[in-house]
Design an enzyme around this catalytic site. Structure first.
Site, mmCIF file in Angstrom:
data_model
loop_
_atom_site.group_PDB
_atom_site.id
_atom_site.type_symbol
_atom_site.label_atom_id
_atom_site.label_comp_id
_atom_site.label_asym_id
_atom_site.label_seq_id
_atom_site.Cartn_x
_atom_site.Cartn_y
_atom_site.Cartn_z
ATOM 1 N N ASP A 15 -9.396 1.538 -6.286
ATOM 2 C CA ASP A 15 -8.370 0.491 -6.061
ATOM 3 C C ASP A 15 -7.415 0.274 -7.244
ATOM 4 O OD1 ASP A 15 -9.826 0.308 -3.753
ATOM 5 O OD2 ASP A 15 -10.309 -1.813 -3.938
ATOM 6 N N ASP A 53 -7.486 -0.003 -1.202
ATOM 7 C CA ASP A 53 -7.652 -1.208 -0.390
ATOM 8 C C ASP A 53 -6.458 -1.263 0.566
ATOM 9 O OD1 ASP A 53 -9.606 -3.303 -0.304
ATOM 10 O OD2 ASP A 53 -8.169 -4.722 -1.162
ATOM 11 N N HIS A 55 -5.293 -3.319 3.893
ATOM 12 C CA HIS A 55 -5.539 -4.374 4.879
ATOM 13 C C HIS A 55 -4.364 -4.568 5.839
ATOM 14 C CE1 HIS A 55 -8.971 -5.542 2.486
ATOM 15 N NE2 HIS A 55 -8.249 -5.976 1.469
ATOM 16 N N HIS A 59 -5.488 -9.808 8.078
ATOM 17 C CA HIS A 59 -6.879 -9.574 7.682
ATOM 18 C C HIS A 59 -7.654 -10.873 7.430
ATOM 19 C CE1 HIS A 59 -10.220 -7.755 5.203
ATOM 20 N NE2 HIS A 59 -10.150 -6.959 6.252
ATOM 21 N N HIS A 88 -3.062 -9.445 -0.098
ATOM 22 C CA HIS A 88 -2.923 -8.321 -1.039
ATOM 23 C C HIS A 88 -3.106 -6.998 -0.310
ATOM 24 C CE1 HIS A 88 -7.262 -8.896 -0.733
ATOM 25 N NE2 HIS A 88 -7.375 -7.617 -1.042
ATOM 26 N N LYS A 113 -9.869 1.590 2.844
ATOM 27 C CA LYS A 113 -10.943 0.678 3.263
ATOM 28 C C LYS A 113 -10.394 -0.714 3.496
ATOM 29 C CE LYS A 113 -12.243 -0.175 -1.519
ATOM 30 N NZ LYS A 113 -11.798 -1.582 -1.566
ATOM 31 N N CYS A 158 -14.974 -4.435 -6.180
ATOM 32 C CA CYS A 158 -15.011 -3.129 -5.523
ATOM 33 C C CYS A 158 -15.743 -2.062 -6.333
ATOM 34 C CB CYS A 158 -13.607 -2.699 -5.140
ATOM 35 S SG CYS A 158 -12.955 -3.755 -3.807
HETATM 36 C C1 VGL Z 1 -10.898 -6.153 -4.415
HETATM 37 C C2 VGL Z 1 -10.987 -8.361 -3.829
HETATM 38 C C3 VGL Z 1 -10.391 -8.082 -2.615
HETATM 39 C C4 VGL Z 1 -11.187 -5.103 -5.434
HETATM 40 C C5 VGL Z 1 -10.306 -5.851 -3.208
HETATM 41 O O1 VGL Z 1 -10.573 -4.027 -5.401
HETATM 42 O O2 VGL Z 1 -12.066 -5.356 -6.305
HETATM 43 N N1 VGL Z 1 -11.243 -7.403 -4.710
HETATM 44 N N2 VGL Z 1 -10.051 -6.825 -2.309
HETATM 45 ZN ZN ZN Z 2 -9.012 -6.454 -0.541
#
Ligand code: VGL
Ligand code: ZN
Length: 213
Positions: A15, A53, A55, A59, A88, A113, A158
């Protein structure tokens, strides 16, 4: 402790996206500091994999999609407790793109994901319902890859969930601490390191790693 790498070792880059950098929608403090060490590591590994990430705007993890809820509050969902986040990494948005300057010419796979509206996925292996696989374990097993080095954002979400699932799935997992940064909300970073330690996840510095050639 020095650790020589082997040709089949995997660098899993978690991410490293604009929304997680300073100025982004869910900024991780000092998040842009991971780019330089990750670029350097990318040249030491025979296999480089990324997660993204990804979404839909509707979401379930977005506070904006709940009535009277703010980011960093918890809600109860059918699969358990879910932390709510600022909107995000919306599919196709600039914020969902990889960090400017991230340069990984050997990257061979991107696992997206969190793309199902009603389930989050911190982990690169299994969605938050703890049932739905992303396909990453299958990819690694089919190719005979079994040792992973994790880097990226965020250490306590993550990266940690991915490392814990890697260990639970029978892979050897090491988190490269100086190539990660944390969100660290409500004690999350201490908890993550404790859980990873108990699961046998390694904790190392990027300077301990050197190439096999
Ligand atoms: C993440 C919160 C929500 C991460 C992703 O990449 O750690 N944290 N979505
Ligand atoms: Zn996320």
């Amino acid at each position: 402790m020095e650790m020589p790498l082997l040709p089949d070792d995997v660098l899993l880059v978690v991410d490293v996206q604009r929304d997680f950098l300073p100025g982004g929608a869910l900024a991780v403090p000092d998040g842009d500091a991971v780019v330089a060490p990750i670029n350097r590591l990318g040249l030491l590994f025979g296999h480089v994999l990324l997660t993204q990430d990804w979404h839909p705007a509707e979401h379930v993890s977005f506070a904006a999609n709940h009535i009277d809820r703010a980011p960093f509050e918890q809600v109860e969902l059918p699969y358990g407790q879910q932390m709510l986040w600022p909107t995000h990494c919306v599919q196709g948005s600039d914020g969902a793109g990889f960090a400017p300057g991230l340069d990984l010419p050997r990257a061979e796979l991107v696992i997206r994901k969190g793309f199902r509206r009603v389930v989050d996925s911190y982990s690169a292996f299994t969605e938050a319902d703890r049932r739905t696989p992303t396909g990453l374990a299958g990819y690694l097993r089919e190719r005979g890859l079994r040792r992973l080095f994790l880097v990226g954002l965020a250490t306590d979400f993550c990266v940690a969930w991915s490392a814990l699932d890697a260990a639970a799935s029978g892979f050897e997992a090491h988190v490269v601490e100086d190539a990660c940064r944390a969100i660290d909300t409500q004690g999350s970073l201490d908890r993550a390191w404790r859980a990873m330690g108990e699961a046998g996840v390694g904790r190392i510095d990027s300077h301990a790693l050197h190439g096999w050639a």
